[in-house]
Enzyme design. Structure first.
Site, PDB file in Angstrom:
ATOM      1  N   ASN A 245      -6.065  -4.981  -6.059  1.00  0.00           N
ATOM      2  CA  ASN A 245      -7.128  -4.253  -5.355  1.00  0.00           C
ATOM      3  C   ASN A 245      -6.958  -2.741  -5.454  1.00  0.00           C
ATOM      4  O   ASN A 245      -7.899  -2.001  -5.194  1.00  0.00           O
ATOM      5  CB  ASN A 245      -7.148  -4.683  -3.883  1.00  0.00           C
ATOM      6  CG  ASN A 245      -8.163  -3.921  -3.062  1.00  0.00           C
ATOM      7  OD1 ASN A 245      -9.351  -3.889  -3.393  1.00  0.00           O
ATOM      8  ND2 ASN A 245      -7.709  -3.282  -1.994  1.00  0.00           N
TER       9      ASN A 245
ATOM     10  N   ASP B  71       0.859  -1.186   0.000  1.00  0.00           N
ATOM     11  CA  ASP B  71       0.000   0.000   0.000  1.00  0.00           C
ATOM     12  C   ASP B  71       0.893   1.233   0.000  1.00  0.00           C
ATOM     13  O   ASP B  71       2.064   1.168   0.395  1.00  0.00           O
ATOM     14  CB  ASP B  71      -0.895   0.026   1.240  1.00  0.00           C
ATOM     15  CG  ASP B  71      -2.135   0.892   1.063  1.00  0.00           C
ATOM     16  OD1 ASP B  71      -3.235   0.323   0.919  1.00  0.00           O
ATOM     17  OD2 ASP B  71      -2.000   2.122   1.057  1.00  0.00           O
TER      18      ASP B  71
ATOM     19  N   SER C 241     -15.492  -3.537 -10.232  1.00  0.00           N
ATOM     20  CA  SER C 241     -16.639  -2.865  -9.625  1.00  0.00           C
ATOM     21  C   SER C 241     -17.869  -3.082 -10.490  1.00  0.00           C
ATOM     22  O   SER C 241     -17.756  -3.303 -11.710  1.00  0.00           O
ATOM     23  CB  SER C 241     -16.362  -1.356  -9.519  1.00  0.00           C
ATOM     24  OG  SER C 241     -17.532  -0.648  -9.140  1.00  0.00           O
TER      25      SER C 241
ATOM     26  N   ASP D   6       3.611   1.781  -4.779  1.00  0.00           N
ATOM     27  CA  ASP D   6       2.766   2.629  -5.606  1.00  0.00           C
ATOM     28  C   ASP D   6       2.557   1.910  -6.930  1.00  0.00           C
ATOM     29  O   ASP D   6       3.515   1.673  -7.673  1.00  0.00           O
ATOM     30  CB  ASP D   6       3.467   3.975  -5.824  1.00  0.00           C
ATOM     31  CG  ASP D   6       2.671   4.935  -6.678  1.00  0.00           C
ATOM     32  OD1 ASP D   6       1.594   4.548  -7.185  1.00  0.00           O
ATOM     33  OD2 ASP D   6       3.133   6.080  -6.862  1.00  0.00           O
ATOM     34  N   VAL D   7       1.312   1.535  -7.242  1.00  0.00           N
ATOM     35  CA  VAL D   7       1.072   0.771  -8.465  1.00  0.00           C
ATOM     36  C   VAL D   7       1.290   1.591  -9.725  1.00  0.00           C
ATOM     37  O   VAL D   7       1.338   1.028 -10.822  1.00  0.00           O
ATOM     38  CB  VAL D   7      -0.347   0.161  -8.488  1.00  0.00           C
ATOM     39  CG1 VAL D   7      -0.532  -0.838  -7.356  1.00  0.00           C
ATOM     40  CG2 VAL D   7      -1.423   1.238  -8.481  1.00  0.00           C
TER      41      VAL D   7
ATOM     42  N   TYR E 193     -13.983   6.433 -13.876  1.00  0.00           N
ATOM     43  CA  TYR E 193     -13.749   5.284 -13.005  1.00  0.00           C
ATOM     44  C   TYR E 193     -14.378   4.030 -13.607  1.00  0.00           C
ATOM     45  O   TYR E 193     -13.764   2.954 -13.647  1.00  0.00           O
ATOM     46  CB  TYR E 193     -14.350   5.585 -11.633  1.00  0.00           C
ATOM     47  CG  TYR E 193     -14.353   4.458 -10.642  1.00  0.00           C
ATOM     48  CD1 TYR E 193     -13.185   4.070  -9.991  1.00  0.00           C
ATOM     49  CD2 TYR E 193     -15.545   3.806 -10.321  1.00  0.00           C
ATOM     50  CE1 TYR E 193     -13.203   3.043  -9.053  1.00  0.00           C
ATOM     51  CE2 TYR E 193     -15.573   2.786  -9.382  1.00  0.00           C
ATOM     52  CZ  TYR E 193     -14.396   2.407  -8.753  1.00  0.00           C
ATOM     53  OH  TYR E 193     -14.421   1.393  -7.824  1.00  0.00           O
TER      54      TYR E 193
ATOM     55  N   LYS F  61     -12.607   0.508 -14.716  1.00  0.00           N
ATOM     56  CA  LYS F  61     -13.033  -0.770 -14.153  1.00  0.00           C
ATOM     57  C   LYS F  61     -13.490  -1.738 -15.245  1.00  0.00           C
ATOM     58  O   LYS F  61     -13.236  -2.945 -15.172  1.00  0.00           O
ATOM     59  CB  LYS F  61     -14.146  -0.557 -13.127  1.00  0.00           C
ATOM     60  CG  LYS F  61     -13.665   0.085 -11.823  1.00  0.00           C
ATOM     61  CD  LYS F  61     -12.639  -0.797 -11.127  1.00  0.00           C
ATOM     62  CE  LYS F  61     -12.269  -0.293  -9.757  1.00  0.00           C
ATOM     63  NZ  LYS F  61     -11.273  -1.164  -9.081  1.00  0.00           N
TER      64      LYS F  61
ATOM     65  N   THR G   9     -16.262   0.726   3.537  1.00  0.00           N
ATOM     66  CA  THR G   9     -14.830   0.898   3.761  1.00  0.00           C
ATOM     67  C   THR G   9     -14.591   2.261   4.407  1.00  0.00           C
ATOM     68  O   THR G   9     -15.504   3.090   4.487  1.00  0.00           O
ATOM     69  CB  THR G   9     -14.062   0.830   2.427  1.00  0.00           C
ATOM     70  OG1 THR G   9     -14.417   1.978   1.622  1.00  0.00           O
ATOM     71  CG2 THR G   9     -14.387  -0.445   1.664  1.00  0.00           C
TER      72      THR G   9
END
Length: 262
Positions: free
Chosen positions: A87, A37, A139, A60-61, A151, A155, A186
């Site tokens: 994720n 993360d 999602s 960091d992706v 977004y 996805k 969350t």
């Protein structure tokens, strides 16, 4: 059940919420977990809570260097890599879609879609050796019109990417699947309890999801219980895709732009 005994998983965005629940579930089922993360302190706490079979790393992706280093660290620490759980992601475009800039769109894609691709590319050599698998958290926004257009596009791209990877690498024994959550309780919603309550009424099962609901689905797809499942998307969404409440949800909130009458 110890479906992950002797196996190693890498979970991105594992400091809280869905990622932390997935890491705990895999560890509870006997697996070793590398939890990554951007929030280094929090991810360290999750790893410490799990114990000796966990390693917490800042990653960091959007950085190929970070991703390569984390995958290498997983292999060095535990000797193998069997499961990648993509994720990391999030809705980072705050304006209505008609006003979003190209830079905002690119940043959304880089985090959510290209970030998942980076992780797959880095993990693949290890997954081929172990005949492992990838579970990507997409999602319901990638399956139906709930707003958040940039977004949603990212996805949906994850789903298309998964299908193509599944077809390409199935012959090598590597599986690729997707979990598509609905609204999940969350920390992102901590300051919006009223919104969660309103959303809950739109779900046929009468509640929003919990991180553990998604962790259970990931544990299934990532284990041998799903050994003949690849290229599929599993919606875990309390029935919202059946239709009731769908229109209300997609047209509510700050993402609806009003135009003056002509």
């Amino acid at each position: 059940m110890l479906r992950f005994e002797g196996r190693v998983a890498l979970v991105t965005a594992g400091a809280q919420g869905i990622g932390a629940a997935v890491a705990r579930r895999i560890a509870d089922e006997g697996g070793a977990v590398v939890v990554t993360d951007l929030q280094e302190e929090k991810v360290g706490q999750v790893a410490e809570e799990i114990g000796a079979r966990a390693l917490g790393l800042r990653m960091d992706v959007t950085s190929r260097e970070d991703v390569d280093a984390a995958v290498s660290a997983a292999a060095e620490r535990f000797g193998r890599l069997d499961v990648l759980v993509n994720n990391a992601g999030g809705c980072i475009v705050s304006t209505v879609p008609e006003d979003a800039t190209a830079d905002e769109f690119h940043r959304q894609l880089d985090l959510t879609l290209v970030g998942a691709s980076r992780c797959i590319q880095a993990a693949l050599p290890h997954l081929v050796k172990t005949r492992g698998n990838v579970v990507t958290i997409s999602s319901v926004n990638g399956l139906a019109a709930f707003g958040n257009i940039e977004y949603a596009a990212a996805k949906a791209g994850q789903i298309a990417m998964t299908v193509n990877y599944a077809a390409r690498y199935g012959g090598l024994g590597v599986r690729f699947n997707v979990v598509a959550p609905g609204t999940i309780r969350t920390p992102n919603w901590d300051n919006q309890p009223d919104t969660l309550e309103r959303f809950a009424t739109m779900y046929p099962l009468g509640r929003v999801g919990e991180p553990e609901d998604i962790a259970a689905a990931v544990a299934f797809l990532g284990s041998d219980d799903a050994s003949w499942i690849t290229g599929h998307t599993l919606p875990v969404e309390g029935g919202i895709l059946t239709g009731p409440g769908l229109f209300d949800l997609s047209t509510s909130g700050p993402f609806t732009k009003e135009y003056p009458s002509q």
